[in-house]
Design a protein around this motif. Structure first.
Motif, PDB file in Angstrom:
ATOM      1  N   ILE A 267       0.854  -1.187   0.000  1.00 35.11           N
ATOM      2  CA  ILE A 267       0.000   0.000   0.000  1.00 35.11           C
ATOM      3  C   ILE A 267       0.888   1.235   0.000  1.00 35.11           C
ATOM      4  CG2 ILE A 267      -1.793   1.292   1.229  1.00 35.11           C
ATOM      5  CD1 ILE A 267      -2.802  -1.293   2.408  1.00 35.11           C
ATOM      6  N   ASP A 268       0.576   2.178  -0.882  1.00 32.98           N
ATOM      7  CA  ASP A 268       1.372   3.399  -0.992  1.00 32.98           C
ATOM      8  C   ASP A 268       1.289   4.214   0.296  1.00 32.98           C
ATOM      9  OD1 ASP A 268       2.985   5.320  -2.026  1.00 32.98           O
ATOM     10  OD2 ASP A 268       1.723   5.815  -3.746  1.00 32.98           O
TER      11      ASP A 268
ATOM     12  N   ASP B   5      -8.969  -4.757   7.367  1.00 34.71           N
ATOM     13  CA  ASP B   5     -10.021  -3.740   7.306  1.00 34.71           C
ATOM     14  C   ASP B   5      -9.445  -2.453   7.886  1.00 34.71           C
ATOM     15  OD1 ASP B   5     -12.232  -2.159   7.191  1.00 34.71           O
ATOM     16  OD2 ASP B   5     -13.512  -3.435   8.420  1.00 34.71           O
ATOM     17  N   THR B   6      -8.940  -1.600   7.012  1.00 38.94           N
ATOM     18  CA  THR B   6      -8.274  -0.380   7.476  1.00 38.94           C
ATOM     19  C   THR B   6      -9.244   0.612   8.097  1.00 38.94           C
ATOM     20  OG1 THR B   6      -8.517   0.692   5.311  1.00 38.94           O
ATOM     21  CG2 THR B   6      -6.533  -0.634   5.688  1.00 38.94           C
ATOM     22  N   ASP B   7     -10.514   0.443   7.794  1.00 36.79           N
ATOM     23  CA  ASP B   7     -11.560   1.334   8.300  1.00 36.79           C
ATOM     24  C   ASP B   7     -12.109   0.846   9.634  1.00 36.79           C
ATOM     25  OD1 ASP B   7     -13.739   3.540   7.495  1.00 36.79           O
ATOM     26  OD2 ASP B   7     -14.793   1.792   8.283  1.00 36.79           O
ATOM     27  N   GLY B   8     -12.101  -0.448   9.833  1.00 37.09           N
ATOM     28  CA  GLY B   8     -12.612  -1.012  11.068  1.00 37.09           C
ATOM     29  C   GLY B   8     -14.108  -0.894  11.218  1.00 37.09           C
ATOM     30  N   GLY B   9     -14.785  -0.444  10.156  1.00 35.92           N
ATOM     31  CA  GLY B   9     -16.237  -0.281  10.214  1.00 35.92           C
ATOM     32  C   GLY B   9     -16.684   0.947  10.972  1.00 35.92           C
TER      33      GLY B   9
ATOM     34  N   GLY C 263     -14.957   4.140  10.460  1.00 37.03           N
ATOM     35  CA  GLY C 263     -14.383   5.329   9.858  1.00 37.03           C
ATOM     36  C   GLY C 263     -12.980   5.648  10.322  1.00 37.03           C
ATOM     37  N   ASN C 264     -12.201   4.634  10.682  1.00 34.10           N
ATOM     38  CA  ASN C 264     -10.830   4.873  11.124  1.00 34.10           C
ATOM     39  C   ASN C 264      -9.968   5.385   9.975  1.00 34.10           C
ATOM     40  OD1 ASN C 264     -11.450   3.965  13.692  1.00 34.10           O
ATOM     41  ND2 ASN C 264     -10.785   1.866  13.297  1.00 34.10           N
ATOM     42  N   ASP C 265      -8.901   6.115  10.299  1.00 34.35           N
ATOM     43  CA  ASP C 265      -7.995   6.666   9.296  1.00 34.35           C
ATOM     44  C   ASP C 265      -7.081   5.562   8.782  1.00 34.35           C
ATOM     45  OD1 ASP C 265      -6.148   8.042   7.789  1.00 34.35           O
ATOM     46  OD2 ASP C 265      -5.984   9.708   9.199  1.00 34.35           O
ATOM     47  N   LEU C 266      -7.043   5.369   7.456  1.00 35.52           N
ATOM     48  CA  LEU C 266      -6.214   4.331   6.867  1.00 35.52           C
ATOM     49  C   LEU C 266      -4.748   4.521   7.251  1.00 35.52           C
ATOM     50  CD1 LEU C 266      -6.655   2.975   3.259  1.00 35.52           C
ATOM     51  CD2 LEU C 266      -4.392   3.204   4.256  1.00 35.52           C
TER      52      LEU C 266
ATOM     53  N   ASN D 116       2.240  -4.121  12.620  1.00 33.41           N
ATOM     54  CA  ASN D 116       3.257  -3.525  11.752  1.00 33.41           C
ATOM     55  C   ASN D 116       2.636  -2.630  10.690  1.00 33.41           C
ATOM     56  OD1 ASN D 116       5.489  -5.038  12.933  1.00 33.41           O
ATOM     57  ND2 ASN D 116       4.606  -6.826  11.907  1.00 33.41           N
ATOM     58  N   SER D 117       3.380  -1.612  10.285  1.00 37.04           N
ATOM     59  CA  SER D 117       2.922  -0.719   9.222  1.00 37.04           C
ATOM     60  C   SER D 117       2.863  -1.472   7.897  1.00 37.04           C
ATOM     61  CB  SER D 117       3.871   0.471   9.082  1.00 37.04           C
ATOM     62  OG  SER D 117       3.542   1.243   7.933  1.00 37.04           O
ATOM     63  N   VAL D 118       1.882  -1.126   7.056  1.00 37.08           N
ATOM     64  CA  VAL D 118       1.727  -1.768   5.750  1.00 37.08           C
ATOM     65  C   VAL D 118       2.173  -0.847   4.614  1.00 37.08           C
ATOM     66  CG1 VAL D 118      -0.191  -3.214   6.517  1.00 37.08           C
ATOM     67  CG2 VAL D 118      -0.658  -0.955   5.552  1.00 37.08           C
TER      68      VAL D 118
END
Length: 331
Positions: free
Chosen positions: A147-148, A179-183, A185-188, A196-198
């Motif tokens: 992911i950029d 799920d970067t949002d977590g359902g 509205g979390n910040d990607l 770990n960071s992606v």
């Protein structure tokens, strides 16, 4: 038609799974696009392949999972309205030289064709063929993801998001992998995978599916972005049946690709490591038709004089006399 791929120890289904009891895709079977994907339709719909644009639809033919891609409008810019793919974006399978940001952000990316979702101004959903785990032993799911590293945000009425999940038994339940949002509205930008960071790294995903033996699973990947620097690239998707895998054979399978397949007569065999020694073309009864020495990492072979239309076997042997066999279709 729904396709089921069965992970099992039975040798009788080797034609479906290959000798390594695995099924998946490294995206080398579909054509790798060279041009951005342009689609004037900004409504919800399934995308179709179009010339030299990224491949967005693939039907299982000789070894790699099929997949389809759809677009869903989620963004509505105040000045521009719904843009979607009408302005041209990298969506679909692209060859290594064309993958956006490869030269600057992913210099270590050496996986050949990969699937890219870059600035679709809406949500892209990639749905893969269903896989059956009936009879599987210690099954696992694996893939690579990049992911950029950029400024993701909430804008144009939607939140930037990546969702990777496995639908179980046609959607009866699901396994959420990413799920970067977590359902909520979390910040990607705050997302961590296993702590770990992606961002700007190749993330290896490896999921134990032992609890799903007897069920069917279907991989679904969703990405919702709206800026040119926002991108996910993924590759090397595999469902494996652990106890039936020979580790060495499995590693050989991962580093070797044969394409295009189906072919009109010309094929390319590529190994990310220079270890292949011999290529043998056989009929379906295992009788040798033609063999070639393989002393380079990439070899182009013209089979027009040897083969007519039909299905063949290609046996690839490395310097340690370890071999794998792939099916080849000649049109």
């Amino acid at each position: 038609m729904k396709k089921n791929y069965i992970l099992t120890t039975l040798f009788s289904i080797v034609t479906v799974l290959s000798i390594n009891a695995q099924v998946g895709t490294n995206f080398d079977e579909p054509n790798g696009g060279t041009d951005v994907f342009i689609d004037a339709d900004v409504t919800a719909h399934t995308l179709s392949n179009n010339g030299s644009m990224g491949t967005v639809s693939h039907t299982f033919s000789s070894g790699e999972l099929g997949f389809s891609t759809s677009f869903t409008p989620t963004r509505n810019n105040t000045n521009l309205g719904v843009v979607g793919l009408s302005d041209g974006d990298y969506v679909g399978v692209y060859n290594q030289a064309t993958i956006p940001s490869t030269s600057s952000d992913i210099p270590s990316w050496s996986l050949g064709n990969s699937y890219v979702i870059d600035d679709p101004d809406g949500m892209i959903t990639v749905a893969f063929d269903e896989v059956s785990l009936v009879g599987a032993v210690n099954p696992r799911f694996q893939m690579k993801m990049w992911i950029d590293d950029t400024s993701y945000e909430f804008s144009d009425q939607a939140n930037d998001r990546v969702l990777i999940k496995l639908d179980i038994n046609n959607g009866t339940s699901e396994i959420v992998i990413v799920d970067t949002d977590g359902g909520t509205g979390n910040d990607l930008n705050d997302y961590l995978y296993n702590g770990n960071s992606v961002f700007n790294v190749i993330t290896d995903i490896d999921i134990d599916l032992s609890a799903q033996i007897g069920n069917t699973v279907k991989l679904i990947i969703e990405a919702d972005f709206n800026a040119a620097s926002e991108q996910i690239t993924f590759d090397n998707i595999n469902f494996t049946s652990g106890n039936t895998l020979d580790v060495s054979s499995y590693e050989l399978e991962k580093i070797i690709s044969l394409y295009p397949n189906p072919s009109k007569g010309n094929i390319t065999i590529r190994s990310s490591k220079d270890i292949l020694q011999r290529v043998m073309i056989m009929d379906l009864n295992g009788r040798e038709i033609k063999s070639y020495e393989m002393n380079v990492a990439t070899k182009d072979i013209d089979l027009n004089l040897e083969l007519t239309s039909g299905m063949y076997l290609v046996k690839l042997t490395d310097i340690n006399n370890l071999s794998i066999t792939k099916k080849l279709i000649i049109k």
